[in-house]
Design an enzyme around this catalytic site. Structure first.
Site, short mmCIF file in Angstrom:
data_model
loop_
_atom_site.label_atom_id
_atom_site.label_comp_id
_atom_site.label_asym_id
_atom_site.label_seq_id
_atom_site.Cartn_x
_atom_site.Cartn_y
_atom_site.Cartn_z
CB SER A 1 -0.96 0.00 1.19
OG SER A 1 -0.27 -0.23 2.40
CG HIS B 1 -0.98 4.09 4.06
ND1 HIS B 1 -2.24 3.90 4.62
CD2 HIS B 1 -0.57 2.87 3.65
CE1 HIS B 1 -2.56 2.62 4.53
NE2 HIS B 1 -1.56 1.98 3.95
#
Length: 319
Positions: free
Chosen positions: A144, A195
């Site tokens: 991610s 992230h």
């Protein structure tokens, strides 16, 4: 970090369904290969999950740097894999078609490594600032972070427009930041720092020096390899759209590594040795009369030194 579930594997089945609905033939090779590698390593992991996740403690303190390579390619469970790979299917396909396969592979490799390194730096800084060792022990795994970097790149290449984040319309230029906050609020188990690291690496490429450094490194590789013809490595274009391998990267300056224009100087074109010798002689005579172009590359065809021409003539007479 929880153990990997081996239940119905519904997420894996849904991922396969998405790929076939999209059309395997419609997925560019690098995107398809990376997707298949992630699925394979989910089914047959290179190491247990706790030995692939990345943290300051494991990577820096214990000097286990292989986690930089392993952590983006391993996932906690089938749903973790599903959501990451479906997102990558769309982002990767779009970017690979625009940038070209070789450059996209190069880009993915750099983004994966840098996202892990930036994650380590951020966690180390938080440890120092807060004096809380839990930040150095936080272990992250999954693709991610790279996806957030790709999202920044995608929004950079296609400015304007709107993205729907959980049903809310958001301008593309802010979509990554909104997703960062909302995902952390709705899924507390996700890695906010991981992230954030992906977003920062994406900005380092689109707004910082990363793209220039990558281009110069690619220049060195191509110049030291077989494709050393001047001007064959990068071209510029002011228009958008796909133009081949490694196509340009911004609206103002687009640099494209040319992996397709190499021609060996000894390409014979079906000519006999006698015809090759005549062509080489003409080129040699032309070069003598073109002193103003002494530094230019030889014309298309055959370019032999006078010594090579003399040796070929001697061989003909000997025969």
């Amino acid at each position: 970090m929880r153990n990997r579930s081996r239940g119905s594997q519904l997420g894996l089945l849904l991922l396969a369904s998405q790929v076939f609905q999209f059309g395997v033939d419609n997925v560019p090779p690098v995107t398809l290969g990376v997707l298949a590698l992630n699925a394979y390593l989910y089914l047959f992991p290179a190491a247990p999950l706790m030995q692939t996740c990345i943290s300051v403690q494991q990577a820096y303190w214990l000097n286990d740097w292989r986690r930089l390579l392993l952590s983006p390619l391993h996932h906690v469970d089938d749903w973790h894999l599903y959501f990451n790979m479906v997102s990558f299917l769309w982002k990767g396909t779009r970017l690979e078609r625009q940038l070209g396969g070789p450059w996209f592979f190069y880009l993915l490799s750099v983004l994966s490594l840098l996202t892990g390194l930036v994650y380590l730096v951020l966690e180390a800084v938080l440890t120092e600032v807060t004096q809380d060792q839990s930040y150095s022990m936080a272990c992250a795994v999954g693709f991610s972070g790279v996806l957030f970097a790709l999202k920044v790149l995608g929004n950079h290449y296609h400015p304007g427009g709107t993205t729907y984040v959980m049903g809310v319309p958001v301008s593309n230029c802010y979509a990554s930041w909104v997703e960062l906050v909302l995902i952390h609020m709705t899924s507390p188990g996700t890695s906010l720092i991981g992230h954030l690291a992906g977003i920062l690496v994406g900005l380092l490429y689109t707004k910082g020096p990363l793209k220039t450094v990558m281009k110069k490194c690619a220049d060195l590789v191509t110049l030291n390899g077989y494709n050393s013809r001047p001007g064959a490595h990068y071209s510029s274009s002011g228009s958008s759209g796909y133009r081949g391998a490694g196509e340009g990267y911004s609206r103002n300056h687009r640099y494209a590594p040319d992996y397709t224009t190499y021609r060996p100087a000894s390409y014979s074109g079906g000519l006999t040795e006698e015809q090759q010798l005549e062509a080489a002689t003409r080129n040699s005579l032309n070069d003598r009369g073109q002193t103003s172009q002494r530094g230019a590359p030889p014309p298309y065809g055959f370019h032999l030194s006078e010594e090579e021409i003399r040796q070929r003539r001697l061989r003909r007479f000997d025969n």
